[in-house]
Scaffold this motif. Sequence first.
Motif, PDB file in Angstrom:
ATOM      1  N   ALA A 156       0.832  -1.222   0.000  1.00 34.67           N
ATOM      2  CA  ALA A 156       0.000   0.000   0.000  1.00 34.67           C
ATOM      3  C   ALA A 156       0.858   1.260   0.000  1.00 34.67           C
ATOM      4  O   ALA A 156       0.460   2.297  -0.533  1.00 34.67           O
ATOM      5  N   LYS A 157       2.052   1.158   0.610  1.00 39.25           N
ATOM      6  CA  LYS A 157       2.917   2.341   0.725  1.00 39.25           C
ATOM      7  C   LYS A 157       3.659   2.692  -0.566  1.00 39.25           C
ATOM      8  O   LYS A 157       4.258   3.749  -0.669  1.00 39.25           O
ATOM      9  N   GLN A 158       3.649   1.792  -1.553  1.00 43.91           N
ATOM     10  CA  GLN A 158       4.404   2.060  -2.786  1.00 43.91           C
ATOM     11  C   GLN A 158       3.688   3.150  -3.589  1.00 43.91           C
ATOM     12  O   GLN A 158       2.551   2.969  -4.016  1.00 43.91           O
ATOM     13  N   SER A 159       4.403   4.250  -3.798  1.00 45.08           N
ATOM     14  CA  SER A 159       3.730   5.451  -4.289  1.00 45.08           C
ATOM     15  C   SER A 159       3.270   5.356  -5.746  1.00 45.08           C
ATOM     16  O   SER A 159       2.426   6.127  -6.176  1.00 45.08           O
ATOM     17  N   ASP A 160       3.819   4.413  -6.489  1.00 43.07           N
ATOM     18  CA  ASP A 160       3.377   4.299  -7.888  1.00 43.07           C
ATOM     19  C   ASP A 160       2.101   3.467  -8.038  1.00 43.07           C
ATOM     20  O   ASP A 160       1.460   3.490  -9.086  1.00 43.07           O
ATOM     21  N   LEU A 161       1.756   2.744  -6.972  1.00 42.25           N
ATOM     22  CA  LEU A 161       0.534   1.927  -7.044  1.00 42.25           C
ATOM     23  C   LEU A 161      -0.659   2.742  -6.580  1.00 42.25           C
ATOM     24  O   LEU A 161      -0.541   3.545  -5.651  1.00 42.25           O
ATOM     25  N   LYS A 162      -1.810   2.506  -7.213  1.00 46.45           N
ATOM     26  CA  LYS A 162      -3.048   3.122  -6.720  1.00 46.45           C
ATOM     27  C   LYS A 162      -3.929   2.017  -6.160  1.00 46.45           C
ATOM     28  O   LYS A 162      -4.112   0.984  -6.813  1.00 46.45           O
ATOM     29  N   ILE A 163      -4.430   2.251  -4.968  1.00 43.31           N
ATOM     30  CA  ILE A 163      -5.312   1.255  -4.350  1.00 43.31           C
ATOM     31  C   ILE A 163      -6.749   1.572  -4.749  1.00 43.31           C
ATOM     32  O   ILE A 163      -7.251   2.645  -4.418  1.00 43.31           O
ATOM     33  N   LEU A 164      -7.383   0.646  -5.434  1.00 45.35           N
ATOM     34  CA  LEU A 164      -8.778   0.865  -5.837  1.00 45.35           C
ATOM     35  C   LEU A 164      -9.737   0.309  -4.788  1.00 45.35           C
ATOM     36  O   LEU A 164     -10.815   0.854  -4.570  1.00 45.35           O
ATOM     37  N   ALA A 165      -9.349  -0.799  -4.150  1.00 41.33           N
ATOM     38  CA  ALA A 165     -10.222  -1.388  -3.127  1.00 41.33           C
ATOM     39  C   ALA A 165      -9.423  -2.317  -2.219  1.00 41.33           C
ATOM     40  O   ALA A 165      -8.446  -2.939  -2.657  1.00 41.33           O
ATOM     41  N   LEU A 166      -9.844  -2.384  -0.967  1.00 41.47           N
ATOM     42  CA  LEU A 166      -9.246  -3.310   0.000  1.00 41.47           C
ATOM     43  C   LEU A 166     -10.382  -4.129   0.602  1.00 41.47           C
ATOM     44  O   LEU A 166     -11.433  -3.574   0.922  1.00 41.47           O
ATOM     45  N   LYS A 167     -10.180  -5.444   0.713  1.00 37.94           N
ATOM     46  CA  LYS A 167     -11.202  -6.266   1.361  1.00 37.94           C
ATOM     47  C   LYS A 167     -10.523  -7.137   2.406  1.00 37.94           C
ATOM     48  O   LYS A 167      -9.672  -7.961   2.061  1.00 37.94           O
ATOM     49  N   ASP A 168     -10.892  -6.927   3.658  1.00 34.05           N
ATOM     50  CA  ASP A 168     -10.287  -7.701   4.736  1.00 34.05           C
ATOM     51  C   ASP A 168     -11.230  -8.833   5.144  1.00 34.05           C
ATOM     52  O   ASP A 168     -12.081  -8.661   6.012  1.00 34.05           O
ATOM     53  N   TYR A 169     -11.048  -9.977   4.488  1.00 35.18           N
ATOM     54  CA  TYR A 169     -11.873 -11.142   4.808  1.00 35.18           C
ATOM     55  C   TYR A 169     -11.302 -11.929   5.991  1.00 35.18           C
ATOM     56  O   TYR A 169     -11.682 -13.076   6.195  1.00 35.18           O
TER      57      TYR A 169
ATOM     58  N   VAL B  43       1.991   6.024 -20.257  1.00 31.63           N
ATOM     59  CA  VAL B  43       1.996   5.213 -19.042  1.00 31.63           C
ATOM     60  C   VAL B  43       0.555   4.753 -18.808  1.00 31.63           C
ATOM     61  O   VAL B  43      -0.357   5.581 -18.780  1.00 31.63           O
ATOM     62  N   VAL B  44       0.374   3.450 -18.680  1.00 35.83           N
ATOM     63  CA  VAL B  44      -0.993   2.929 -18.556  1.00 35.83           C
ATOM     64  C   VAL B  44      -1.168   2.219 -17.218  1.00 35.83           C
ATOM     65  O   VAL B  44      -0.500   1.223 -16.928  1.00 35.83           O
ATOM     66  N   ASP B  45      -2.060   2.747 -16.380  1.00 37.51           N
ATOM     67  CA  ASP B  45      -2.335   2.122 -15.084  1.00 37.51           C
ATOM     68  C   ASP B  45      -3.211   0.892 -15.286  1.00 37.51           C
ATOM     69  O   ASP B  45      -4.337   0.997 -15.746  1.00 37.51           O
ATOM     70  N   THR B  46      -2.666  -0.255 -14.930  1.00 31.68           N
ATOM     71  CA  THR B  46      -3.328  -1.532 -15.219  1.00 31.68           C
ATOM     72  C   THR B  46      -3.727  -2.257 -13.926  1.00 31.68           C
ATOM     73  O   THR B  46      -2.956  -2.318 -12.970  1.00 31.68           O
ATOM     74  N   LYS B  47      -4.947  -2.816 -13.953  1.00 30.70           N
ATOM     75  CA  LYS B  47      -5.521  -3.427 -12.737  1.00 30.70           C
ATOM     76  C   LYS B  47      -4.962  -4.812 -12.415  1.00 30.70           C
ATOM     77  O   LYS B  47      -4.854  -5.659 -13.296  1.00 30.70           O
ATOM     78  N   VAL B  48      -4.679  -5.022 -11.143  1.00 32.16           N
ATOM     79  CA  VAL B  48      -4.260  -6.345 -10.663  1.00 32.16           C
ATOM     80  C   VAL B  48      -4.955  -6.627  -9.330  1.00 32.16           C
ATOM     81  O   VAL B  48      -5.020  -5.756  -8.466  1.00 32.16           O
ATOM     82  N   GLU B  49      -5.470  -7.847  -9.172  1.00 31.28           N
ATOM     83  CA  GLU B  49      -6.017  -8.252  -7.878  1.00 31.28           C
ATOM     84  C   GLU B  49      -4.939  -9.016  -7.108  1.00 31.28           C
ATOM     85  O   GLU B  49      -4.380  -9.983  -7.633  1.00 31.28           O
ATOM     86  N   ILE B  50      -4.662  -8.553  -5.896  1.00 30.46           N
ATOM     87  CA  ILE B  50      -3.661  -9.227  -5.060  1.00 30.46           C
ATOM     88  C   ILE B  50      -4.393  -9.905  -3.904  1.00 30.46           C
ATOM     89  O   ILE B  50      -5.159  -9.259  -3.193  1.00 30.46           O
ATOM     90  N   GLN B  51      -4.182 -11.200  -3.763  1.00 28.58           N
ATOM     91  CA  GLN B  51      -4.761 -11.929  -2.621  1.00 28.58           C
ATOM     92  C   GLN B  51      -3.617 -12.317  -1.702  1.00 28.58           C
ATOM     93  O   GLN B  51      -2.631 -12.886  -2.158  1.00 28.58           O
ATOM     94  N   ILE B  52      -3.769 -11.997  -0.426  1.00 31.44           N
ATOM     95  CA  ILE B  52      -2.721 -12.362   0.536  1.00 31.44           C
ATOM     96  C   ILE B  52      -3.351 -13.251   1.604  1.00 31.44           C
ATOM     97  O   ILE B  52      -4.401 -12.901   2.155  1.00 31.44           O
TER      98      ILE B  52
END
Length: 228
Positions: free
Chosen positions: A119-132, A158-167
Amino acid sequence: MDDETKEDVRPMQSKTLPIRNFEDVDSWETLMFLYNAALKEIGTKIDILNDEFQHIHRYNPIEHVKSRIKKPESIVKKLKKNGYESSIENMVKYVNDIAGIRITCSFTSDIYRIADMIAKQSDLKILALKDYMKHPKESGYQSYHMLVTVPIFLSDSVVDTKVEIQIRTVAQDFWASLEHKIYYKFEGNAPDFISEELKECAKIVAQLDAKMLSLNESIKKVEANASG
Ligand code: GTP
Ligand code: MG
């Protein structure tokens, strides 16, 4: 530049339109090219975080990382399920998990630590967070999800591209993969007792994770006392 070279270049330039915006992508090949690039970028970021952790703390919070591009038939199925026609535009807009990366770690504390570092990486944009984990799903499913965009640097844009990260923890991953298999076996209509048993298993997974975490804390205390 001589004429011969110019002639070589022109037809190539007219073949593909320059990519400016993720939302404007209108070809399947371009979309897949961007998602592939996005998975490479996120994968490298995670590798670096893991290396840094190993370097500073002599500890590896990540057990394994797996990335995948959703299969075309699954994309179409998801669009249909949500009432959308199959078009590139709808894929870009409504299917958030076409590029997905799953990080499996040891302890629940690692999940939040990794999520925080991402979340702290300044080049990434957070679109949504889900705490399951704080709010498990009705099925019992627990994990932490982040929907982000990562900038892909192209020749001209520069193209901002969506990725879903599951941790998730190893235990949560164990539960999720078994539940997924069972869900498929019954095509989503598992008998009630199976769903109930799975929910019970999810609770046991949460207890196991809590126990492992507190055991790890105790081990760290013993180690600190021994060395200090
Ligand atoms: P999907 O339509 O399933 O993608 O749900 P969503 O768009 O509401 O997103 P959500 O964050 O809830 O879930 C996305 C992904 O998490 C899924 O594609 C699965 O990989 C995983 N997931 C979510 N719920 C469950 C569950 O009950 N069981 C398992 N095994 N995996 C789940
Ligand atoms: Mg999904």
